[in-house]
Design a protein around this motif. Structure first.
Motif, PDB file in Angstrom:
ATOM      1  N   VAL A 245       0.911  -1.451   0.106  1.00  0.00           N
ATOM      2  CA  VAL A 245       0.035   0.166  -0.018  1.00  0.00           C
ATOM      3  C   VAL A 245       0.877   1.076   0.017  1.00  0.00           C
ATOM      4  O   VAL A 245       0.678   2.154  -0.878  1.00  0.00           O
ATOM      5  CB  VAL A 245      -0.793   0.163   1.276  1.00  0.00           C
ATOM      6  N   ALA A 246       1.821   1.226   0.925  1.00  0.00           N
ATOM      7  CA  ALA A 246       2.740   2.326   0.965  1.00  0.00           C
ATOM      8  C   ALA A 246       3.413   2.751  -0.510  1.00  0.00           C
ATOM      9  O   ALA A 246       3.494   3.871  -0.790  1.00  0.00           O
ATOM     10  CB  ALA A 246       3.742   2.076   2.096  1.00  0.00           C
ATOM     11  N   ARG A 247       3.867   1.512  -1.162  1.00  0.00           N
ATOM     12  CA  ARG A 247       4.596   1.992  -2.347  1.00  0.00           C
ATOM     13  C   ARG A 247       3.481   2.479  -3.596  1.00  0.00           C
ATOM     14  O   ARG A 247       3.991   3.411  -3.969  1.00  0.00           O
ATOM     15  CB  ARG A 247       5.145   0.630  -2.891  1.00  0.00           C
ATOM     16  N   GLY A 248       2.322   1.782  -3.502  1.00  0.00           N
ATOM     17  CA  GLY A 248       1.429   2.479  -4.377  1.00  0.00           C
ATOM     18  C   GLY A 248       1.000   3.872  -4.304  1.00  0.00           C
ATOM     19  O   GLY A 248       0.912   4.644  -4.998  1.00  0.00           O
ATOM     20  N   VAL A 249       0.752   4.287  -2.972  1.00  0.00           N
ATOM     21  CA  VAL A 249       0.287   5.335  -2.586  1.00  0.00           C
ATOM     22  C   VAL A 249       1.401   6.483  -2.863  1.00  0.00           C
ATOM     23  O   VAL A 249       1.045   7.466  -3.363  1.00  0.00           O
ATOM     24  CB  VAL A 249      -0.168   5.554  -1.053  1.00  0.00           C
ATOM     25  N   SER A 250       2.501   6.152  -2.598  1.00  0.00           N
ATOM     26  CA  SER A 250       3.635   6.971  -2.896  1.00  0.00           C
ATOM     27  C   SER A 250       3.730   7.427  -4.475  1.00  0.00           C
ATOM     28  O   SER A 250       3.954   8.493  -4.859  1.00  0.00           O
ATOM     29  CB  SER A 250       4.995   6.822  -2.372  1.00  0.00           C
ATOM     30  N   VAL A 251       3.797   6.293  -5.241  1.00  0.00           N
ATOM     31  CA  VAL A 251       3.749   6.559  -6.537  1.00  0.00           C
ATOM     32  C   VAL A 251       2.562   7.340  -7.146  1.00  0.00           C
ATOM     33  O   VAL A 251       2.652   8.154  -8.084  1.00  0.00           O
ATOM     34  CB  VAL A 251       3.646   5.297  -7.263  1.00  0.00           C
TER      35      VAL A 251
END
Length: 561
Positions: A245-251
């Protein structure tokens, strides 16, 4: 004689070495698949709105912006759908959520067209030519609907996206451990939010106001604050969410910031009477830093992921360096002047980009990472020289202004620094247990010679001419001297680390240093014309000798694998 050096453990856990099980498109929640469709519809509406016309009888845009607007609109749904098709629907859902967090600010900013289009500084949409009142057009409503669809898609993709317990999607979310903290990501989010509050560009056009948070009309103030809050929210979500989730939200948040800042950067670079301002660059680089920090600090995708991130950052740094080497450094009364200080950026950018590309592929990433890390010093070597010339010229004459090359220099330097940090993180992850290895005394002589030559190569001038006083390390220490000092230290440290490193890593490191010194060699043919009667200086011959010594030492190390 033996030295204790690090080697990887005999076996790594599968969780560290490879990503988790992939989830097929059919196994993704139906609500998430619907969210992809809603996001795509939102992108279509965001493109259709400007095409139809946000203002009735609208004045022309300052540049052909439609291709850029199309690209910015379709990037989030395309990236999210590609991730879902590749078996990473949780990361894809995060992209939709991250993009949605930035959209309320964009919605409020576009709503200003309804109140008073004249105070909206959007040269990619229109440039007013008079104070005659303007009215919102039908395209504005289509654009606003597009923003609402993007927000709806983010809401649909949030949390579990309606996935029932026991399904593969829900199981992967349950298996992942939440992040406890991501301080670098939080700092990057706050910096990005700050950048969004600054003026988008500087303007000499009375009909295009360059206003930041303080000077903007009340609705645009709320728009800027909402956009900044969206970036900070993305950083907070990333700090306390599961890795995917963190990776997707940051992108997604980075793509949202790109949608806001890219037209501003383009206007500052290409539109007459407008100049670039630091705000959009700060916001975009910090948003990219947010994404990088969260991807690096999460381990869901194994050890090779930081190397790929370093490759992406290095590729961007190389491209920014090439742009800095081919654009205007200084201008006098708006007229671009011929300069030589930025010409070293061309070989430096090509070198860094060429070594960054292999890092994107797992088969070549590990082998070339040391060479890439050493070559990154070529960016500050060229960048400090460029900034030195700018500082000197602007201090002498008030009519001297800066060109786009200065901003590309700043971008290249920031990206190169980020790439260096990520490359060091990746290198540290490759180390493990300690074991004994013999020290090859045959290598001592060529390594010592290469280190001594490097000190002279960067400490002595490459070009000599009557009246020319080039920067140095021992004398005439200026801003450009910092780049020379960093490059010399890079080579010296690499030479010292060679006996402590594995042969293939050490060989790549030395060959990367040879590329760095090769950039110094090219300074003579690229900049000799800056002074009449110029001749090669001692630094040129020492640079050539140092390059040869590094290549020989590197090949000797590789031959001992």
């Amino acid at each position: 004689m033996t030295l204790r050096i690090t080697t990887p453990p005999a076996a790594d856990s599968a969780a560290d070495a490879s990503p988790g099980p992939r989830i097929g498109w059919a196994e993704s929640p139906s609500r998430l698949r619907l969210a992809f469709a809603v996001a795509a519809a939102g992108a279509v509406a965001q493109v259709a709105g400007p095409l139809i016309g946000l203002v009735d009888a609208s004045p022309a845009a300052a540049f052909a912006s439609i291709p850029l607007l199309v690209l910015l609109a379709v990037l989030p749904p395309v990236v999210a759908t590609a991730l879902a098709v590749a078996g990473r629907p949780i990361v894809a859902a995060g992209v939709l959520v991250g993009a949605a967090l930035l959209t309320p600010g964009r919605f409020l900013g576009d709503l200003q067209f309804l109140l008073d289009p004249l105070v909206v500084s959007r040269p990619e949409v229109m440039v007013p030519t008079s104070l005659a009142p303007l009215r919102a057009g039908a395209g504005l409503w289509v654009l606003l609907v597009g923003h609402l669809l993007v927000i709806a898609a983010g809401l649909m993709a949030a949390n579990r996206a309606g996935a029932p317990y026991g399904t593969p999607y829900a199981a992967e979310l349950d298996d992942e451990v939440r992040q406890r903290s991501a301080p670098l990501g939080l700092v990057a989010g706050v910096v990005a939010a700050f950048g969004l509050q600054l003026p988008p560009f500087t303007s000499g056009n009375a009909f295009l106001l360059a206003e930041g948070l303080i000077d903007s009309p009340w609705l645009l103030r709320f728009a800027l604050l909402a956009a900044g809050a969206g970036v900070v929210a993305a950083a907070l979500v990333g700090a306390g969410s599961r890795p995917s989730v963190a990776r997707g939200v940051s992108v997604g948040a980075a793509l949202g910031v790109l949608a806001i800042t890219a037209p501003q950067i383009a206007a500052g670079l290409w539109v007459a009477l407008l100049d670039a301002a630091p705000g959009p660059y700060v916001a975009l680089l910090a948003a990219a830093g947010l994404a990088v920090s969260l991807w690096v600090t999460t381990r869901a995708h194994g050890r090779s992921e930081p190397v790929r991130i370093a490759g992406v950052l290095g590729l961007l740094a190389g491209l920014a360096g090439i742009a800095a080497g081919t654009t205007t450094v200084i201008a006098v009364n708006g007229v671009a002047q011929e300069t030589y200080s930025n010409r070293l950026f061309l070989p430096a950018g090509i070198l860094v980009a060429a070594l960054a590309l292999p890092l994107l592929f797992s088969k070549t990433a590990t082998a070339l990472r040391p060479a890439f890390a050493a070559a990154l010093a070529a960016i500050p070597l060229a960048g400090m020289s460029t900034l030195d010339a700018v500082v000197t010229a602007t201090a002498v004459d008030a009519t001297v202004g800066t060109g786009a090359a200065v901003w590309f220099t700043a971008a290249a330097g920031a990206l190169a620094a980020a790439a260096a940090v990520v490359a060091l993180v990746a290198g540290n992850a490759e180390r493990g247990e300690v074991e004994e290895r013999p020290l090859d005394l045959v290598l001592v002589a060529p390594l010592a010679v290469a280190g001594l030559l490097a000190i002279g190569a960067f400490g002595l001038p490459v070009v000599k001419a009557t009246g020319l006083v080039p920067p140095g390390i021992w004398t005439e220490f200026r801003l450009a001297s910092l780049g020379l000092l960093l490059a010399a230290l890079t080579v010296v440290v690499a030479v010292a680390l060679t006996p402590l490193s594995r042969p293939h890593r050490a060989g790549a490191l030395l060959l990367g240093c040879a590329g760095l010194v090769g950039v110094r060699v090219l300074e003579y043919p690229l900049t000799a014309a800056r002074a009449a009667g110029s001749v090669p200086g001692p630094g040129l011959w020492l640079s050539l000798a140092c390059t040869a010594a590094l290549v020989v030492a590197g090949l000797m190390v590789l031959s001992r694998r």
